[in-house]
Design a protein around this motif. Structure first.
Motif, PDB file in Angstrom:
ATOM      1  N   PHE A 121       0.837  -1.216   0.000  1.00 28.50           N
ATOM      2  CA  PHE A 121       0.000   0.000   0.000  1.00 28.50           C
ATOM      3  C   PHE A 121       0.870   1.263   0.000  1.00 28.50           C
ATOM      4  O   PHE A 121       0.625   2.199  -0.753  1.00 28.50           O
ATOM      5  N   ALA A 122       1.882   1.265   0.908  1.00 33.86           N
ATOM      6  CA  ALA A 122       2.661   2.493   1.088  1.00 33.86           C
ATOM      7  C   ALA A 122       3.365   2.880  -0.208  1.00 33.86           C
ATOM      8  O   ALA A 122       3.231   4.019  -0.687  1.00 33.86           O
ATOM      9  N   SER A 123       4.105   1.931  -0.802  1.00 32.87           N
ATOM     10  CA  SER A 123       4.878   2.292  -2.006  1.00 32.87           C
ATOM     11  C   SER A 123       3.931   2.673  -3.141  1.00 32.87           C
ATOM     12  O   SER A 123       4.218   3.585  -3.922  1.00 32.87           O
ATOM     13  N   THR A 124       2.782   2.004  -3.207  1.00 32.66           N
ATOM     14  CA  THR A 124       1.829   2.341  -4.277  1.00 32.66           C
ATOM     15  C   THR A 124       1.307   3.771  -4.090  1.00 32.66           C
ATOM     16  O   THR A 124       1.217   4.543  -5.052  1.00 32.66           O
ATOM     17  N   CYS A 125       0.995   4.117  -2.842  1.00 33.23           N
ATOM     18  CA  CYS A 125       0.489   5.481  -2.593  1.00 33.23           C
ATOM     19  C   CYS A 125       1.578   6.521  -2.890  1.00 33.23           C
ATOM     20  O   CYS A 125       1.286   7.581  -3.451  1.00 33.23           O
ATOM     21  N   VAL A 126       2.827   6.204  -2.524  1.00 36.72           N
ATOM     22  CA  VAL A 126       3.926   7.136  -2.822  1.00 36.72           C
ATOM     23  C   VAL A 126       3.992   7.361  -4.331  1.00 36.72           C
ATOM     24  O   VAL A 126       4.046   8.498  -4.819  1.00 36.72           O
ATOM     25  N   LEU A 127       3.964   6.266  -5.088  1.00 36.15           N
ATOM     26  CA  LEU A 127       4.092   6.390  -6.541  1.00 36.15           C
ATOM     27  C   LEU A 127       2.869   7.086  -7.154  1.00 36.15           C
ATOM     28  O   LEU A 127       3.000   7.851  -8.117  1.00 36.15           O
ATOM     29  N   LEU A 128       1.710   6.858  -6.580  1.00 35.83           N
ATOM     30  CA  LEU A 128       0.517   7.580  -7.066  1.00 35.83           C
ATOM     31  C   LEU A 128       0.718   9.076  -6.865  1.00 35.83           C
ATOM     32  O   LEU A 128       0.453   9.883  -7.765  1.00 35.83           O
ATOM     33  N   GLY A 129       1.226   9.428  -5.669  1.00 30.16           N
ATOM     34  CA  GLY A 129       1.482  10.840  -5.375  1.00 30.16           C
ATOM     35  C   GLY A 129       2.508  11.427  -6.338  1.00 30.16           C
ATOM     36  O   GLY A 129       2.296  12.488  -6.933  1.00 30.16           O
ATOM     37  N   GLN A 130       3.612  10.686  -6.519  1.00 27.47           N
ATOM     38  CA  GLN A 130       4.688  11.198  -7.387  1.00 27.47           C
ATOM     39  C   GLN A 130       4.219  11.402  -8.824  1.00 27.47           C
ATOM     40  O   GLN A 130       4.740  12.233  -9.542  1.00 27.47           O
ATOM     41  N   HIS A 131       3.246  10.626  -9.240  1.00 31.03           N
ATOM     42  CA  HIS A 131       2.772  10.750 -10.631  1.00 31.03           C
ATOM     43  C   HIS A 131       1.528  11.633 -10.745  1.00 31.03           C
ATOM     44  O   HIS A 131       0.846  11.604 -11.768  1.00 31.03           O
ATOM     45  N   GLY A 132       1.232  12.349  -9.698  1.00 30.39           N
ATOM     46  CA  GLY A 132       0.116  13.309  -9.763  1.00 30.39           C
ATOM     47  C   GLY A 132      -1.253  12.637  -9.774  1.00 30.39           C
ATOM     48  O   GLY A 132      -2.249  13.239 -10.189  1.00 30.39           O
ATOM     49  N   LEU A 133      -1.304  11.389  -9.244  1.00 32.06           N
ATOM     50  CA  LEU A 133      -2.569  10.658  -9.326  1.00 32.06           C
ATOM     51  C   LEU A 133      -3.316  10.607  -7.982  1.00 32.06           C
ATOM     52  O   LEU A 133      -4.222   9.794  -7.813  1.00 32.06           O
ATOM     53  N   SER A 134      -2.902  11.486  -7.039  1.00 34.81           N
ATOM     54  CA  SER A 134      -3.644  11.520  -5.773  1.00 34.81           C
ATOM     55  C   SER A 134      -4.359  12.879  -5.642  1.00 34.81           C
ATOM     56  O   SER A 134      -4.562  13.374  -4.548  1.00 34.81           O
TER      57      SER A 134
END
Ligand code: BG6
Length: 493
Positions: A121-134
């Motif tokens: 969950f954590a790494s997925t949320c980080v990557l979502l954030g980094q790609h502007g998807l949050s």
């Protein structure tokens, strides 16, 4: 009404996605609840071996949706679906591809469904954030189990919280999406009669059972070391308990409902030490037969020599508040039991006076049954006069309300309902972080007690109702388990 949205299923080719999410989405598309403009992205680490349409056809053949499948239906549905290769713990080209499809953000709802192990969950949320998807129109749906205890759940919630606000976080408990749960709320808060009876002065006890016939059906790797308490009690059973026991909320909105559920969890009497010995029974199935078919025991299913993991739990909980003080709540769940059913039974008090001179026969206490599965149904067990007897004689009958009303309208099913609720930003049937926290705190005590003792779980033969001690748990106060309603119109049983 048709909804248009983007849905990304992380773990798109995994077990949950294939078994539940894809059939649910296909159903929704066929029922015109999902528009053809919607898009569904399935992320996976390995490419599909066939094209998306062929892959969907195989999945829908293995896990058929309620509405049935046609080649034309699959053709149309496949147009919505795209697979994307994504690594969940490191940046990979798939992330750019995903962002390319989903950005720039519009006001179209974007739902990320994390059908993946919580450690990702954590790494997925980080990557979502980094790609502007949050962004503000995005939300994240997370599946249970949320951690394996209070501390790990808290860490997961904090990690998600760094990228998605509580209002954007949807913790799913698919039992809350079952139709009967809607009925429970409607029934309690839209009918005068029930509210007046729904308390310790009138209710003798409440039973909530989720019984399964299946064993591990390929999920042994997940289940071993987790067990029924974490898998079913911490979430499904405690959520149902909250809905049965909570006070009428000020409004039927997410905040008010969650506040009332939290009050119930806060009033749950903690089970500790000797109370656990007396009021909690855990079991593990061994060889037996379910529906006449011989099945092997838990350790043989997993091909391991021994295991402390429980596949059955029965317990007596108490809610120490004004409404429920003194009323036992019996919770029970298990795998490899004789029947598959889930029901909530409200048993009312026995009569203060009996008219044995006037009527022969035993007066059974009234029971109100909310059946969640296999049927969506309400039943009230009442005493009437048995006109077939020579002298006045009491007979127990079942007043049945089939909530499908015999109509052949396909049900939406819990996952479709909850995904569409997430699209609508409706959190009423999702679980707040504080609920997860309190529920873990309550079950952690029980699990820690077991871990500290050298005692293994009791054994029960597959195809029976759990260890004998589970019968004893309820029988010693003169009560009995209800083992599911009989067939509708089948009279009393
Ligand atoms: C899941 C549990 O949450 O619920 C499974 O992880 C269980 O172990 C399942 O089998 C039961 O759900 P349902 O809707 O089939 O009763």
């Amino acid at each position: 009404m048709e909804k248009t949205f983007d849905l990304v299923i992380f773990g798109g080719t995994g077990d949950l996605s294939c078994r539940k999410l894809i059939p649910a989405l296909y159903n929704g598309f066929q029922a015109n609840l999902i528009s053809p403009e919607s898009r569904i992205f399935l992320t996976s680490r390995r490419p599909l071996e066939v094209d998306v349409r062929a892959w969907l056809a195989t999945v829908l053949d293995r896990f058929p949706p309620a509405c049935g499948v046609t080649p034309g239906g699959i053709d149309a549905f496949a147009k919505l679906v795209k697979d994307v290769l994504v690594e969940l713990n490191q940046p990979s080209p798939g992330w750019q591809e995903l962002a390319g499809h989903l950005l720039p953000a519009s006001d179209r709802p974007l739902v990320h469904f994390l059908a993946i192990p919580p450690k990702l969950f954590a790494s997925t949320c980080v990557l979502l954030g980094q790609h502007g998807l949050s962004h503000e129109h995005a939300r994240v749906v997370v599946e249970k189990p949320l951690g394996h205890d209070r501390e790990s759940a808290d860490a997961i919630n904090r990690e998600i919280g760094e990228h998605f606000s509580e209002a954007q976080t949807f913790r799913i408990d698919h039992y809350l999406g079952k139709e009967a749960v809607q009925n429970l709320l409607a029934l309690r808060f839209s009918n005068f009669v029930f509210e007046k009876l729904w308390n310790a002065s009138c209710v003798d006890h409440i039973q909530i059972t989720i019984a399964e016939q299946v064993g591990l059906h390929g999920r042994g790797g997940f289940y071993e070391g987790v067990g029924a308490t974490r898998d079913m009690v911490q979430n499904h059973l405690l959520q149902l308990l909250c809905l049965v026991a909570m006070e009428p909320p000020a409004l039927l909105d997410a905040g008010s409902i969650r506040e009332e559920k939290l009050k119930v969890l806060r009033c749950l009497e903690p089970l500790e030490g000797e109370a656990i010995e007396r009021r909690v029974v855990r079991g593990q199935y061994e060889d037996g037969a379910v529906d006449g078919t011989a099945v092997t025991g838990y350790t043989d299913d997993l091909q391991i020599r021994e295991s402390q993991t429980e596949t059955f739990v029965a317990l007596e909980a108490r809610i120490e508040n004004w409404r429920w003080s003194g009323v036992p709540f019996y919770l029970r769940t298990g795998k490899r039991l004789p029947r598959r059913f889930a029901e909530i039974v409200i048993q009312f008090k026995t009569l203060p006076q009996s008219f044995q001179d006037a009527w022969a026969g035993r007066v059974a206490p009234n029971r109100f049954v909310i059946s969640l599965q296999p049927d969506d149904r309400l039943a009230m067990r009442l005493m009437v006069n048995d006109h077939t007897r020579e002298r006045d004689h009491l007979r127990e009958v079942e007043l049945n309300l089939d909530l499908t009303y015999g109509e052949n309208v396909p049900r939406r099913g819990p996952y479709l309902r909850l995904i569409l609720d997430a699209v609508d930003n409706d959190q009423r049937l999702f679980v707040h972080r504080d609920e997860v926290d309190l529920a873990w705190a309550w079950v952690d005590r029980i699990i820690q007690h077991w871990n500290a003792s050298a005692e293994p779980p009791l054994v029960y033969a597959a195809g029976t109702w759990g260890p004998y001690e589970a019968h004893d748990l309820i029988k010693r106060s003169g009560r009995t388990w209800s083992n599911g309603l009989g067939p509708i119109n089948g009279g009393s049983h």
